[in-house]
Design an enzyme around this catalytic site. Structure first.
Site, mmCIF file in Angstrom:
data_model
loop_
_atom_site.group_PDB
_atom_site.id
_atom_site.type_symbol
_atom_site.label_atom_id
_atom_site.label_comp_id
_atom_site.label_asym_id
_atom_site.label_seq_id
_atom_site.Cartn_x
_atom_site.Cartn_y
_atom_site.Cartn_z
ATOM 1 C CE LYS A 1 -1.503 1.863 3.935
ATOM 2 N NZ LYS A 1 -1.609 3.215 4.443
ATOM 3 C CB CYS B 1 -4.703 6.604 9.728
ATOM 4 S SG CYS B 1 -5.625 5.152 9.275
ATOM 5 N NE ARG C 1 0.529 10.054 10.234
ATOM 6 C CZ ARG C 1 0.015 9.159 9.390
ATOM 7 N NH1 ARG C 1 -1.285 8.907 9.404
ATOM 8 N NH2 ARG C 1 0.789 8.525 8.548
ATOM 9 N NE ARG D 1 -7.229 5.014 4.705
ATOM 10 C CZ ARG D 1 -6.502 5.876 5.377
ATOM 11 N NH1 ARG D 1 -6.909 6.273 6.548
ATOM 12 N NH2 ARG D 1 -5.404 6.352 4.881
HETATM 13 N N1 EPU Z 1 7.190 14.034 10.895
HETATM 14 C C1 EPU Z 1 7.418 15.348 11.182
HETATM 15 N N2 EPU Z 1 7.427 16.247 10.138
HETATM 16 C C2 EPU Z 1 7.217 15.865 8.858
HETATM 17 C C3 EPU Z 1 6.980 14.522 8.574
HETATM 18 C C4 EPU Z 1 6.973 13.602 9.631
HETATM 19 O O1 EPU Z 1 7.602 15.729 12.319
HETATM 20 O O2 EPU Z 1 7.231 16.722 7.968
HETATM 21 C C5 EPU Z 1 7.196 13.046 11.997
HETATM 22 C C6 EPU Z 1 5.850 12.366 12.156
HETATM 23 O O3 EPU Z 1 4.970 13.098 12.969
HETATM 24 C C7 EPU Z 1 6.240 11.043 12.766
HETATM 25 C C8 EPU Z 1 7.592 10.752 12.113
HETATM 26 O O4 EPU Z 1 8.080 12.000 11.645
HETATM 27 O O5 EPU Z 1 6.397 11.161 14.138
HETATM 28 C C9 EPU Z 1 7.570 9.769 10.961
HETATM 29 O O6 EPU Z 1 6.627 10.170 9.984
HETATM 30 P P1 EPU Z 1 6.770 9.833 8.443
HETATM 31 O O7 EPU Z 1 6.762 11.089 7.674
HETATM 32 O O8 EPU Z 1 7.891 8.872 8.236
HETATM 33 O O9 EPU Z 1 5.407 9.099 8.179
HETATM 34 P P2 EPU Z 1 4.480 9.243 6.932
HETATM 35 O O10 EPU Z 1 5.289 9.353 5.680
HETATM 36 O O11 EPU Z 1 3.446 10.270 7.165
HETATM 37 C C10 EPU Z 1 4.428 6.705 6.385
HETATM 38 C C11 EPU Z 1 3.342 5.695 6.255
HETATM 39 C C12 EPU Z 1 2.786 5.364 7.627
HETATM 40 C C13 EPU Z 1 3.910 4.885 8.534
HETATM 41 C C14 EPU Z 1 5.054 5.913 8.564
HETATM 42 C C15 EPU Z 1 6.258 5.455 9.345
HETATM 43 C C16 EPU Z 1 2.399 6.285 4.122
HETATM 44 C C17 EPU Z 1 1.280 6.894 3.388
HETATM 45 N N3 EPU Z 1 2.280 6.246 5.434
HETATM 46 O O12 EPU Z 1 3.785 7.848 6.949
HETATM 47 O O13 EPU Z 1 1.883 4.304 7.431
HETATM 48 O O14 EPU Z 1 3.414 4.696 9.830
HETATM 49 O O15 EPU Z 1 5.463 6.207 7.210
HETATM 50 O O16 EPU Z 1 6.765 4.284 8.807
HETATM 51 O O17 EPU Z 1 3.360 5.829 3.538
HETATM 52 C C18 EPU Z 1 0.018 2.943 7.905
HETATM 53 O O18 EPU Z 1 0.292 2.330 6.861
HETATM 54 O O19 EPU Z 1 -0.810 2.546 8.747
HETATM 55 C C19 EPU Z 1 0.718 4.199 8.159
HETATM 56 C C20 EPU Z 1 0.279 5.087 9.025
#
Ligand code: EPU
Length: 417
Positions: free
Chosen positions: A22, A116, A121, A396
């Site tokens: 996904k 979610c 975030r 999802r």
């Molecule tokens: N963060 C920041 N600033 C940013 C971006 C992230 O502070 O600009 C923080 C977040 O708040 C968090 C950490 O950095 O504490 C990691 O966030 P990351 O950006 O890596 O997460 P994401 O890209 O928003 C993806 C997956 C998530 C998964 C995370 C971590 C997607 C669409 N989502 O999210 O997947 O938990 O990486 O591996 O790729 C799920 O599949 O259930 C899911 C939530």
């Protein structure tokens, strides 16, 4: 509206085949916009988030056809149409539209993402990256307006190794002028998958999967065909479900290396894990030891398996401690598990889980992985029916969950509310 009904107590037995990832798919689909001809994606998971993304692309003028696990995306007539509302609001990963449209047109207006929301975030690191490349970013009533006459390569240090920011900056930088270096990049396998697609489209990206990614901007990107990597989180969820029901399950079409952190923790508890080239067999045992788990960025234990793991640890002897160092408060599954009789208390970033027996209850999935945790908990309960609301979250991220579990012998069904 539907709910999931689970009658547990049966060990899962048989084989489950894992679909494409996904979190790759929802980055690869917007990445295809950067091409000037058709991109074919194979091994696509059948998920509601993927359907929403297809709708977003069609709204921009792309021709999208989706049959089974293959999607064809022809972006030749795409325009950077403002999308402050509509389907972009349904998805967390709609933020990838920002990098893709900025990279292609130097212009994007995209509503801040939904998805979610288990905790705030932020996307400050994405914006920091776009600005470093020379774009302006203005928040216009909850939509981010990005603009640039010319993106120019630069060095960007991420304050947190964010998956989304790393991918978004790669998308925007693929066609920027000159070289971009991302330092403290996230290393998740999905990032390598996106870089592989972009390179097949003609981009020049090196170092994906390490903390330093180098992107040499190119003028044009062309169509190609790409097969999506297996979903390591879906695979991990079935590994955990097999262990929790003390079953014997072959998880097929996976990359075992992507699951090493989970494999190590399952073995530490006393679960038998056999790794083959593209499959993993889980053989549950009668007794599990309590363990400590720390969810970290890849290659650490994945935060997305933290909630399912909580359910498994209710089946271990003694007290386990599960800490999440990626998200500070991803524990919405805990009160629901407590309703099912689990003895869990949350202390800061950690959950302390005492082993014991669970009972059937009516529970609510507050997000995708919390939903998976509740299904696993329900599968361990002998007698009674666990009723799980919030199925739309589970849909999802889990392709054919009910069919797959039923094929493994579980008594799970959907019921209209
Ligand atoms: N963060 C920041 N600033 C940013 C971006 C992230 O502070 O600009 C923080 C977040 O708040 C968090 C950490 O950095 O504490 C990691 O966030 P990351 O950006 O890596 O997460 P994401 O890209 O928003 C993806 C997956 C998530 C998964 C995370 C971590 C997607 C669409 N989502 O999210 O997947 O938990 O990486 O591996 O790729 C799920 O599949 O259930 C899911 C939530």
């Amino acid at each position: 509206m539907e709910k999931l009904m689970v009658t547990g107590g049966r060990p899962l037995q048989g084989t489950v085949t894992i679909s494409g990832a996904k979190n790759s798919a929802i980055a690869l689909i917007p990445a295809a916009l950067l091409a000037d001809s058709e991109v074919i994606l194979d091994n696509l998971p059948l998920l509601s988030d993927v359907a929403v993304y297809a709708e977003i692309l069609e709204g921009l003028g792309a021709r999208v056809s989706w049959e089974g696990s293959q999607m064809r995306i022809d972006p030749s007539n795409v325009k950077s149409i403002p999308m402050p509302n509509g389907p972009v609001k349904k998805l967390r990963a709609s933020y990838y539209m920002m990098g893709a449209l900025l990279g292609k047109f130097g212009e994007a207006l995209i509503g801040l993402p939904g998805g979610c929301n288990f905790e705030p975030r932020p996307i400050d690191q994405h914006i920091k990256g776009f600005e470093a490349l020379g774009a302006t970013a203005v928040n216009e009533h909850g939509a981010i307006h990005l603009h640039s006459e010319e993106l120019r390569g630069t060095k960007i240090y991420l304050d947190v190794a964010s998956v989304g920011a790393t991918i978004n900056i790669m998308l925007a930088a693929a066609k920027a002028k000159g070289s971009t270096i991302i330092e403290n990049a996230a290393k998740e396998p999905e990032i390598i998958d996106v870089a592989t697609l972009l390179n097949s489209m003609g981009a020049s990206i090196k170092g994906a999967g390490t903390e330093t990614i180098r992107i040499e901007g190119v003028q044009t990107l062309h169509g190609c065909r790409h097969s999506i990597i297996p979903d390591r989180i879906q695979a991990g969820t079935y590994m955990i479900a097999a262990a929790a029901t003390r079953g014997n399950v072959l998880i097929d079409s996976v990359i075992p290396k992507h699951l090493e952190a989970l494999t190590a923790k399952l073995q530490e508890m006393g679960v038998t894990v056999e790794e083959m080239d593209e499959s993993i067999r889980i053989i549950g045992g009668p007794d599990y030891q309590h363990i400590d788990v720390k969810a970290l960025v890849y290659p650490g234990f994945p935060t997305d398996l933290q909630s399912p793991m909580t359910s498994l640890l209710t089946q271990a002897n003694g007290a386990s401690v599960l800490s999440d160092f990626v998200y500070s408060n991803r524990f919405k599954h805990v009160p629901e598990l407590v309703r099912m009789g689990a003895k869990i208390r949350v202390e800061g970033r950690s959950a302390v889980i005492e082993g014991g027996t669970l009972n059937a209850a009516k529970v609510q999935a507050a997000d995708l992985r919390a939903g998976a945790a509740l299904v696993i908990a329900g599968l361990t309960v002998e007698g009674g029916v666990t009723e799980i609301e919030g199925v739309e979250y589970i849909d999802r991220g889990y392709d054919n969950l009910v069919t797959n579990l039923r094929n493994l012998g579980a008594n799970v069904w959907r019921q209209t509310i």
